[in-house]
Enzyme design. Structure first.
Site, PDB file in Angstrom:
ATOM      1  N   MET A  76      33.547  -9.048 -46.248  1.00 36.21           N
ATOM      2  CA  MET A  76      33.091 -10.551 -46.136  1.00 36.21           C
ATOM      3  C   MET A  76      33.248 -11.128 -47.304  1.00 36.21           C
ATOM      4  O   MET A  76      33.446 -10.895 -48.204  1.00 36.21           O
ATOM      5  CB  MET A  76      32.224 -10.580 -45.924  1.00 36.21           C
ATOM      6  CG  MET A  76      31.395  -9.573 -44.210  1.00 36.21           C
ATOM      7  SD  MET A  76      29.331  -9.117 -44.011  1.00 36.21           S
ATOM      8  CE  MET A  76      28.712 -10.316 -43.831  1.00 36.21           C
ATOM      9  N   HIS A  77      32.755 -12.559 -46.811  1.00 34.51           N
ATOM     10  CA  HIS A  77      32.624 -13.386 -48.230  1.00 34.51           C
ATOM     11  C   HIS A  77      34.109 -14.096 -48.684  1.00 34.51           C
ATOM     12  O   HIS A  77      33.877 -15.091 -49.723  1.00 34.51           O
ATOM     13  CB  HIS A  77      31.429 -12.738 -49.590  1.00 34.51           C
ATOM     14  CG  HIS A  77      30.273 -12.069 -49.190  1.00 34.51           C
ATOM     15  ND1 HIS A  77      29.484 -12.667 -47.583  1.00 34.51           N
ATOM     16  CD2 HIS A  77      29.850 -11.186 -48.441  1.00 34.51           C
ATOM     17  CE1 HIS A  77      28.564 -12.006 -47.537  1.00 34.51           C
ATOM     18  NE2 HIS A  77      28.821 -10.927 -48.186  1.00 34.51           N
ATOM     19  N   ASP A 233      32.400  -7.203 -41.613  1.00 34.66           N
ATOM     20  CA  ASP A 233      31.819  -5.084 -41.639  1.00 34.66           C
ATOM     21  C   ASP A 233      30.642  -4.350 -41.390  1.00 34.66           C
ATOM     22  O   ASP A 233      30.595  -3.800 -41.190  1.00 34.66           O
ATOM     23  CB  ASP A 233      33.344  -4.475 -42.993  1.00 34.66           C
ATOM     24  CG  ASP A 233      32.489  -4.921 -44.303  1.00 34.66           C
ATOM     25  OD1 ASP A 233      31.577  -6.047 -44.259  1.00 34.66           O
ATOM     26  OD2 ASP A 233      32.876  -4.674 -45.234  1.00 34.66           O
TER      27      ASP A 233
END
Length: 478
Positions: A76-77, A233
């Site tokens: 992520m991110h 995830d």
């Protein structure tokens, strides 16, 4: 048969599964670059190449032509920045990159309610401050910016040609209004982002495109196979364990570490850096503590000592004494519950008698201590959980799970397929998108293979207290 593709930080992992079991897996490693202190980057084309390599490996075990639908998962991110031709402008800036600290301070000032809106206070690992940094420090690249994606969504783009994401990955950008499950225009504009740069948001089980002829030629997949939005995830890991309903939680031990609790309500707790994010399924949210240093310190110390991760654990198991040093595992700063991008790792209490085994033991204990701090930050929420499931590569270590169970005072269970969690969750979402299973079926919990109960370990709690005092003593040392 359904395919799950997980774009991890250290590897791309693939799972082929039917509606209730894993049929085949493959994995290809990828490397991260760090050109300056605190930087962490990967070029998106590395993910696509690794995905293609993993598909070729998978084709030796199953027939790719029999895949009915594909689901996506990923770290992520990460900021994947594309130009008007949908090509990456530069390497992606990852979740464990800490360069955008000043931009986080600015965002707190311009959006004082951001913790309640976005579900967590600004930290440099999130996507939004990365773009503000780009505008300030790389104006030529910023001038080319036309689209922003998350890591798994770039693989989606290469597969089906669409600009799409899911609610859980959108949730981790800081541009997402968690309560309304839509992009927040004000936060986007305050970080230099035009809302039309952001992808359309879907629930994770929704079909967003189909494998193109070009992608089929490059990957070996069949043209026209539907691709669902998937999830970050954390959310796909939850799907793999049936953590979609209140009262269910798990820990993830990949490169990063996560403590995840599912809910049907949005419950922000930004002051403790507990993330409150939209789940990848409709009308569901979750709370999560996200540690930048999950099982990564184990592989790191192994690299320094010339040992594999399993050898590190084996050495740690030989230690029973009371002279184990304390290790702060903050190799790239820390997010939950400290919110401290500046802290770094260190050992305390090294002696002339300290052995490699003692050092390995201290590193394993430090991972458990991080989860103890995370559990403490949840407050009363932890009381609703009877146990925590474990997924990720680190979940293969009995010793580590025993230490975490004791440090958190929660039984830890290991389930079938624990090491493939997010990829399997993505495959489950693909099955749901294809109509083979219902959303309610995604609450299915796989059979438990092992259970670890909290133990009486007085020395461990003494070292946990030292661990906390050590952080308090050095957090202002720069």
């Amino acid at each position: 048969m359904y395919l799950g593709i997980d774009i991890g930080t250290s590897a791309v992992k693939l799972v082929c599964a039917d509606t209730d079991c894993i049929l085949a897996t493959s994995s290809v490693g990828i490397k991260t670059s760090s050109l300056q202190p605190g930087w962490s980057e990967q070029h998106p084309d590395l993910w696509w190449q690794a995905t293609r390599d993993a598909l070729r490996m998978l084709a030796d075990k199953i027939k790719l032509s029999e895949v009915k639908a594909i689901g996506l998962s990923g770290q992520m991110h990460g900021a994947v920045m594309l130009d008007r031709d949908l090509r990456p402008i530069r390497p992606a800036i990852l979740w464990n990159d800490s360069r955008a600290t000043f931009e986080c301070d600015e965002l707190r000032m311009t959006q004082p309610q951001i913790g309640q809106i976005a579900g967590v206070l600004p930290l440099p690992g999130f996507t939004a401050p990365k773009i503000a940094w780009l505008k300030k420090h790389e104006p030529a690249n910023y001038a080319r910016l036309a689209h922003i994606l998350l890591p798994k969504d770039y693989i989606g783009l290469r597969l089906h040609g669409e600009l799409a994401t899911d609610t859980s990955d959108a949730a981790g950008t800081m541009w997402f209004d968690q309560a309304s499950r839509s992009w927040h225009v004000g936060i986007a504009e305050d970080t230099g982002v035009s809302p039309d740069w952001l992808p359309q948001v879907f629930d994770g089980h929704r079909v967003v495109g189909a494998v193109t002829a070009q992608a089929a030629a490059e990957s070996g997949l069949k043209s026209g196979v539907p691709v669902v939005a998937g999830g970050g995830d954390a959310a796909t890991g939850a799907i793999s364990l049936g953590a979609t309903e209140p009262g269910r939680g798990f820990i993830s031990l990949g490169t990063s570490g996560q403590l995840f609790v599912a809910d049907r309500k949005y419950k922000p707790n930004p002051e403790r850096y507990v993330h409150a994010f939209a789940h990848t399924l409709p009308e569901r949210w979750y709370q999560m503590a996200a540690m930048l240093n999950g099982a990564r310190p184990i592989s790191w110390i192994g690299g320094q000592l010339g040992l594999s991760a399993s050898e590190v654990v084996a050495l740690a198991e030989t230690v029973r004494g009371d002279r184990v040093p304390i290790f702060l595992p903050y190799l790239t700063g820390e997010r939950s519950p400290l919110g401290d991008p500046h802290i770094r790792a260190c050992f305390f209490g090294l002696e002339d008698s300290t052995t490699r085994a003692d050092i390995c033991r201290s590193v394993l204990e430090s991972v458990a201590f991080c989860f103890a701090d995370a559990a403490q930050s949840f407050g009363d929420t932890m009381g609703s959980l009877s146990e925590l499931a474990a997924i990720g590569g680190g979940a293969q270590s009995d010793l580590l799970l025993k230490l975490i169970a004791t440090a958190t005072d929660k039984p830890i269970v290991r389930s079938e397929g624990a090491e493939t969690g997010p990829a399997y969750g993505a495959a489950r979402l693909a099955a749901c998108g294809d109509g083979a299973v219902a959303i309610s079926d995604l609450a299915f919990q796989p059979p438990t293979t092992d259970r670890f109960e909290p133990a009486e370990m007085a020395l461990l709690f003494e070292r946990l207290a030292q661990f906390r005092r050590l952080y308090a003593a050095i957090k202002n040392v720069s």
